[in-house]
Scaffold this motif. Structure first.
Motif, PDB file in Angstrom:
ATOM      1  N   TYR A  16      -5.735   0.176   7.614  1.00 21.99           N
ATOM      2  CA  TYR A  16      -6.583   1.349   7.346  1.00 21.99           C
ATOM      3  C   TYR A  16      -8.044   0.922   7.382  1.00 21.99           C
ATOM      4  CZ  TYR A  16      -2.293   3.691   6.055  1.00 21.99           C
ATOM      5  OH  TYR A  16      -1.037   4.243   6.102  1.00 21.99           O
ATOM      6  N   SER A  41      10.715  -2.047   0.005  1.00 19.31           N
ATOM      7  CA  SER A  41      10.100  -1.789  -1.294  1.00 19.31           C
ATOM      8  C   SER A  41       8.765  -1.072  -1.147  1.00 19.31           C
ATOM      9  CB  SER A  41       9.934  -3.107  -2.064  1.00 19.31           C
ATOM     10  OG  SER A  41       9.403  -4.073  -1.201  1.00 19.31           O
ATOM     11  N   LYS A  46       6.171   1.706   5.169  1.00 14.14           N
ATOM     12  CA  LYS A  46       7.022   2.747   5.765  1.00 14.14           C
ATOM     13  C   LYS A  46       6.208   3.997   6.118  1.00 14.14           C
ATOM     14  CE  LYS A  46       9.654   2.818   2.062  1.00 14.14           C
ATOM     15  NZ  LYS A  46       8.987   1.809   1.201  1.00 14.14           N
ATOM     16  N   THR A  48       3.064   4.151   6.447  1.00 19.36           N
ATOM     17  CA  THR A  48       2.041   3.771   7.431  1.00 19.36           C
ATOM     18  C   THR A  48       2.606   3.838   8.848  1.00 19.36           C
ATOM     19  OG1 THR A  48       0.964   2.384   5.772  1.00 19.36           O
ATOM     20  CG2 THR A  48       0.416   1.957   8.073  1.00 19.36           C
TER      21      THR A  48
HETATM   22  C1  M5T Z   1       1.351   0.065   2.983  1.00  8.18           C
HETATM   23  C2  M5T Z   1      -1.893   0.770   2.103  1.00  8.18           C
HETATM   24  C3  M5T Z   1      -1.097   0.618   0.822  1.00  8.18           C
HETATM   25  C4  M5T Z   1      -0.229  -0.590   1.113  1.00  8.18           C
HETATM   26  C5  M5T Z   1      -0.013  -0.504   2.616  1.00  8.18           C
HETATM   27  C6  M5T Z   1      -0.551   5.474   3.115  1.00  8.18           C
HETATM   28  C7  M5T Z   1      -1.625   4.445   2.888  1.00  8.18           C
HETATM   29  C8  M5T Z   1      -1.321   3.137   2.555  1.00  8.18           C
HETATM   30  N1  M5T Z   1      -2.300   2.176   2.372  1.00  8.18           N
HETATM   31  C9  M5T Z   1      -3.645   2.504   2.485  1.00  8.18           C
HETATM   32  O1  M5T Z   1      -4.513   1.659   2.343  1.00  8.18           O
HETATM   33  N2  M5T Z   1      -3.987   3.819   2.797  1.00  8.18           N
HETATM   34  C10 M5T Z   1      -3.032   4.797   2.997  1.00  8.18           C
HETATM   35  O2  M5T Z   1      -3.375   5.974   3.287  1.00  8.18           O
HETATM   36  O3  M5T Z   1      -1.022   0.355   3.122  1.00  8.18           O
HETATM   37  O4  M5T Z   1       1.550   1.277   2.268  1.00  8.18           O
HETATM   38  P1  M5T Z   1       2.631   2.418   2.639  1.00  8.18           P
HETATM   39  O5  M5T Z   1       2.768   2.485   4.086  1.00  8.18           O
HETATM   40  O6  M5T Z   1       2.219   3.651   1.943  1.00  8.18           O
HETATM   41  O7  M5T Z   1       3.958   1.807   1.986  1.00  8.18           O
HETATM   42  P2  M5T Z   1       5.386   2.475   1.771  1.00  8.18           P
HETATM   43  O8  M5T Z   1       5.407   3.852   2.343  1.00  8.18           O
HETATM   44  O9  M5T Z   1       6.389   1.525   2.290  1.00  8.18           O
HETATM   45  O10 M5T Z   1       5.525   2.541   0.186  1.00  8.18           O
HETATM   46  P3  M5T Z   1       6.261   3.619  -0.765  1.00  8.18           P
HETATM   47  O11 M5T Z   1       5.663   3.401  -2.108  1.00  8.18           O
HETATM   48  O12 M5T Z   1       6.002   5.003  -0.248  1.00  8.18           O
HETATM   49  O13 M5T Z   1       7.738   3.270  -0.770  1.00  8.18           O
HETATM   50  O14 M5T Z   1      -0.937  -1.785   0.859  1.00  8.18           O
HETATM   51  O15 M5T Z   1      -1.931   0.380  -0.276  1.00  8.18           O
END
Ligand code: M5T
Ligand code: MG
Length: 241
Positions: A16, A41, A46, A48
């Motif tokens: 990001y 986890s 996911k 992202t």
């Molecule tokens: C992956 C960061 C987040 C983490 C990594 C959506 C989003 C995530 N992040 C950002 O900096 N900005 C954002 O808008 O990216 O995060 P994720 O993709 O949200 O992980 P996930 O979907 O597997 O997690 P969860 O909790 O929904 O199961 O470092 O900080």
């Protein structure tokens, strides 16, 4: 849409903030109609990945292709719009149930909306509302249950009739009967479309063509449920708790 729902990621890196890469070297290929599931986890990446499938962001490196068209670093709203998204929190607006479904395809006829609601398994509950399809919803959907809002989200996606879908399974507690209705609607919606499913319950990914196990921004294991169980790795650990 002319797209078939074929989606390919090749060596995709993304952050990001470009200084902080959160997805590393992602490779995946979805044939039209396949169901791809992401597990792992919290913070694994996911959501992202699905943000990138939607082309909400540009990537730092690699390629993302739909039907062999590289859309890696350009924005093509028409391509993005062709994906149907069923999010956990469906955005409903103040208006009738019919118009909230029609939002998936603004020129859809009433008949098309009803057909979509039937496919989504939403028709029966809608018919039981005070004014059926003409029932006016509050903007936040507070006059519907969580499960009913999800059924409307499925109907809205069905009316859009996209070649590919992103489904973010709800974590919130809906009763077992409603949950069964929602998963039946989702199954009908996924039929014949490429589907990317973020699953919070491993039981719902068992039938996926490929399950991607993510950890710290990488796909660390992939395969069918049976293959991953045999591997006795991370998925096996998650599954057996
Ligand atoms: C992956 C960061 C987040 C983490 C990594 C959506 C989003 C995530 N992040 C950002 O900096 N900005 C954002 O808008 O990216 O995060 P994720 O993709 O949200 O992980 P996930 O979907 O597997 O997690 P969860 O909790 O929904 O199961 O470092 O900080
Ligand atoms: Mg997430």
């Amino acid at each position: 849409s002319e797209l078939t729902g074929e989606v390919e990621f090749e060596n995709v890196d993304f952050g990001y903030n470009p200084d902080k890469i959160v997805l590393h070297d992602i490779n995946m290929y979805a044939k039209p109609g396949q169901k791809i599931a992401f597990v792992g986890s919290t913070g694994a990446g996911k959501t992202t990945i699905t943000n990138l499938i939607n082309r909400f962001y540009d990537i730092q490196d690699g390629k993302i292709r739909y039907d062999n068209i590289n859309i890696g670093k350009i924005r093509k709203p028409d391509l993005r719009r062709s994906l149907g998204i069923v999010l956990q929190d469906t955005h409903l607006f103040t208006g009738t149930v019919m118009d909230n479904i029609r939002y998936g395809k603004l020129d859809a006829t009433d008949e098309e909306c009803i057909k979509a609601a039937k496919l989504a398994n939403a028709h029966d509950f809608i018919k039981r509302l005070p004014d059926g399809y003409n029932t006016v919803l509050t903007g936040d959907g507070s006059n519907l249950s969580q499960g009913q809002r999800q059924l409307l989200a499925i109907a809205r996606a069905a009316v859009a009739d996209p070649p590919a879908l992103i489904l973010d399974e709800a974590t919130s507690s809906i009763d077992t009967r409603t949950e069964a209705m929602v998963s039946k609607g989702m199954d009908a919606l996924m039929e014949g479309r490429t589907s990317f499913v973020i699953a919070h319950r491993l039981s719902t990914v068992k039938d996926a063509d490929c399950i991607m196990v993510m950890e710290q921004g990488r796909i660390i294991e992939r395969g069918t449920h049976d293959q991953l169980i045999d591997m006795k790795g991370r998925y096996y650990q998650l599954y057996t708790g």
